[in-house]
Write an enzyme that holds these catalytic residues in place. Structure first.
Site, PDB file in Angstrom:
ATOM      1  N   HIS A  67       0.869  -1.188   0.000  1.00 51.11           N
ATOM      2  CA  HIS A  67       0.000   0.000   0.000  1.00 51.11           C
ATOM      3  C   HIS A  67       0.902   1.232   0.000  1.00 51.11           C
ATOM      4  O   HIS A  67       1.503   1.561   1.015  1.00 51.11           O
ATOM      5  CB  HIS A  67      -0.884  -0.070   1.258  1.00 51.11           C
ATOM      6  CG  HIS A  67      -1.785   1.099   1.459  1.00 51.11           C
ATOM      7  ND1 HIS A  67      -2.459   1.320   2.645  1.00 51.11           N
ATOM      8  CD2 HIS A  67      -2.141   2.117   0.639  1.00 51.11           C
ATOM      9  CE1 HIS A  67      -3.178   2.423   2.544  1.00 51.11           C
ATOM     10  NE2 HIS A  67      -2.992   2.931   1.343  1.00 51.11           N
ATOM     11  N   PHE A 144      -1.272   6.402  10.140  1.00 49.46           N
ATOM     12  CA  PHE A 144      -0.938   5.761  11.410  1.00 49.46           C
ATOM     13  C   PHE A 144      -1.813   4.537  11.652  1.00 49.46           C
ATOM     14  O   PHE A 144      -2.975   4.515  11.232  1.00 49.46           O
ATOM     15  CB  PHE A 144      -1.129   6.742  12.574  1.00 49.46           C
ATOM     16  CG  PHE A 144      -0.290   7.983  12.424  1.00 49.46           C
ATOM     17  CD1 PHE A 144       1.045   7.989  12.827  1.00 49.46           C
ATOM     18  CD2 PHE A 144      -0.826   9.122  11.837  1.00 49.46           C
ATOM     19  CE1 PHE A 144       1.828   9.121  12.655  1.00 49.46           C
ATOM     20  CE2 PHE A 144      -0.038  10.267  11.658  1.00 49.46           C
ATOM     21  CZ  PHE A 144       1.287  10.257  12.073  1.00 49.46           C
ATOM     22  N   GLY A 146      -3.746   1.986  14.452  1.00 49.37           N
ATOM     23  CA  GLY A 146      -4.425   2.165  15.736  1.00 49.37           C
ATOM     24  C   GLY A 146      -5.445   3.292  15.785  1.00 49.37           C
ATOM     25  O   GLY A 146      -5.815   3.734  16.864  1.00 49.37           O
ATOM     26  N   ASP A 176      -9.345  -0.758   4.779  1.00 49.07           N
ATOM     27  CA  ASP A 176      -8.114  -0.571   5.556  1.00 49.07           C
ATOM     28  C   ASP A 176      -8.269   0.531   6.593  1.00 49.07           C
ATOM     29  O   ASP A 176      -8.483   1.687   6.254  1.00 49.07           O
ATOM     30  CB  ASP A 176      -6.982  -0.215   4.569  1.00 49.07           C
ATOM     31  CG  ASP A 176      -5.619  -0.115   5.248  1.00 49.07           C
ATOM     32  OD1 ASP A 176      -5.523  -0.399   6.453  1.00 49.07           O
ATOM     33  OD2 ASP A 176      -4.655   0.254   4.544  1.00 49.07           O
ATOM     34  N   GLY A 198      -4.293  -4.162  11.544  1.00 53.46           N
ATOM     35  CA  GLY A 198      -2.977  -3.927  12.133  1.00 53.46           C
ATOM     36  C   GLY A 198      -3.024  -4.158  13.623  1.00 53.46           C
ATOM     37  O   GLY A 198      -2.713  -5.244  14.119  1.00 53.46           O
ATOM     38  N   SER A 199      -3.481  -3.128  14.347  1.00 53.76           N
ATOM     39  CA  SER A 199      -3.478  -3.205  15.813  1.00 53.76           C
ATOM     40  C   SER A 199      -4.407  -4.298  16.353  1.00 53.76           C
ATOM     41  O   SER A 199      -4.227  -4.760  17.471  1.00 53.76           O
ATOM     42  CB  SER A 199      -3.839  -1.849  16.410  1.00 53.76           C
ATOM     43  OG  SER A 199      -4.995  -1.325  15.808  1.00 53.76           O
TER      44      SER A 199
HETATM   45  C1  DX5 Z   1      -3.035   3.405   7.742  1.00 52.19           C
HETATM   46  C2  DX5 Z   1      -2.566   2.098   7.144  1.00 52.19           C
HETATM   47  C3  DX5 Z   1      -3.278   0.911   7.678  1.00 52.19           C
HETATM   48  C4  DX5 Z   1      -3.230   0.800   9.177  1.00 52.19           C
HETATM   49  C5  DX5 Z   1      -3.910  -0.401   9.714  1.00 52.19           C
HETATM   50  O1  DX5 Z   1      -2.375   4.453   7.125  1.00 52.19           O
HETATM   51  O2  DX5 Z   1      -2.756   2.107   5.761  1.00 52.19           O
HETATM   52  O3  DX5 Z   1      -2.873  -0.256   7.027  1.00 52.19           O
HETATM   53  O4  DX5 Z   1      -1.947   0.914   9.679  1.00 52.19           O
HETATM   54  O5  DX5 Z   1      -3.778  -0.405  11.100  1.00 52.19           O
HETATM   55  P1  DX5 Z   1      -5.037  -0.520  12.083  1.00 52.19           P
HETATM   56  O6  DX5 Z   1      -5.715  -1.802  11.769  1.00 52.19           O
HETATM   57  O7  DX5 Z   1      -4.416  -0.496  13.433  1.00 52.19           O
HETATM   58  O8  DX5 Z   1      -5.939   0.668  11.823  1.00 52.19           O
HETATM   59 ZN    ZN Z   2      -2.584   0.180   4.629  1.00 49.30          ZN
END
Ligand code: DX5
Ligand code: ZN
Length: 224
Positions: A67, A144, A146, A176, A198-199
């Protein structure tokens, strides 16, 4: 069995033992590895480039979903392709030439994705949808891990699913940002084919435990 692919974002993983963390995710049954590339310009944060993608390529057979949150992504597509990316997504807002970027990704023999920020009208997908392999709906503002899921994303996924069914049923919808056990079923029912987490996956609990929780919610939702 519901068909939802899980793509863990390594952003909140322990980078000091990235190989181990990826192996743990793989053993927990994740489908792809989502790699968030940030340039400190398109988004305020900085992460990593092709060198890290290449290192991850060596430790897993899973599809690598890159990404790109970078301006002028055209300049780096070849590097990420050579590093072993399978899927490469560029942001609509990051280049005046999204169409060219998508063509370049395809010419490099990779699956091409287009990502849209939460404030970008969903219609921006339409002209390119027939040529896309992946349409990526951002459900947080990129930059970011989280962050909290933006509630209006669910309606956007629903509308995109309708558009996709008309224009290119083969294109996958990826969502996402802020995906958690409490909203994953809603996102799946709205039409997501792939969710990034992610988190929700890389935290103080084992990845397998977190995957069980996430998938449990998807199974409880049944098929759509
Ligand atoms: C945000 C990223 C995501 C994100 C996912 O800029 O593209 O991939 O880090 O993390 P969570 O699931 O913690 O929102
Ligand atoms: Zn992403």
């Amino acid at each position: 069995m519901p068909e939802l692919l899980i793509a863990p974002s390594i952003l909140t993983a322990d980078f000091a033992r990235l190989g181990e963390q990826i192996r743990e995710a793989e053993e927990a049954g994740v489908d792809w590895i989502h790699l968030d590339v940030m340039d400190g310009r398109f988004v305020p944060n900085l992460t990593f480039g092709p060198v890290v993608v290449e290192a991850i390529r060596r430790v897993t057979q899973l599809p690598l979903d890159v990404h790109l949150m970078i301006v002028e992504p055209e300049r780096y597509l070849k590097d990420f392709a050579q590093a072993g990316a399978d899927w490469i997504s560029v942001h609509f807002e990051a280049t005046p030439h999204a169409h060219r970027a998508v063509q370049q990704i395809k010419e490099l023999g990779k699956k091409a994705g287009l990502a849209l920020n939460p404030a970008t009208p969903l219609e921006a997908f339409a002209p390119l949808l027939p040529e896309l392999d992946l349409a990526l709906v951002m459900s947080v503002n990129p930059g970011f891990g989280g962050q909290k899921y933006i509630a209006h994303s669910t309606e956007r996924i629903r509308r995109l699913a309708r558009l996709r069914n008309q224009l290119n049923p083969a294109c996958l919808i990826e969502v996402d940002g802020g995906i958690k056990p409490e909203n994953v079923a809603e996102v799946f029912r709205a039409g997501a084919d792939v969710v990034v987490a992610g988190s929700a996956l890389f935290n103080s609990q084992p990845v397998a435990e977190n995957m069980k929780q996430l998938l449990g919610e998807v199974y409880a939702a049944g098929s759509r």
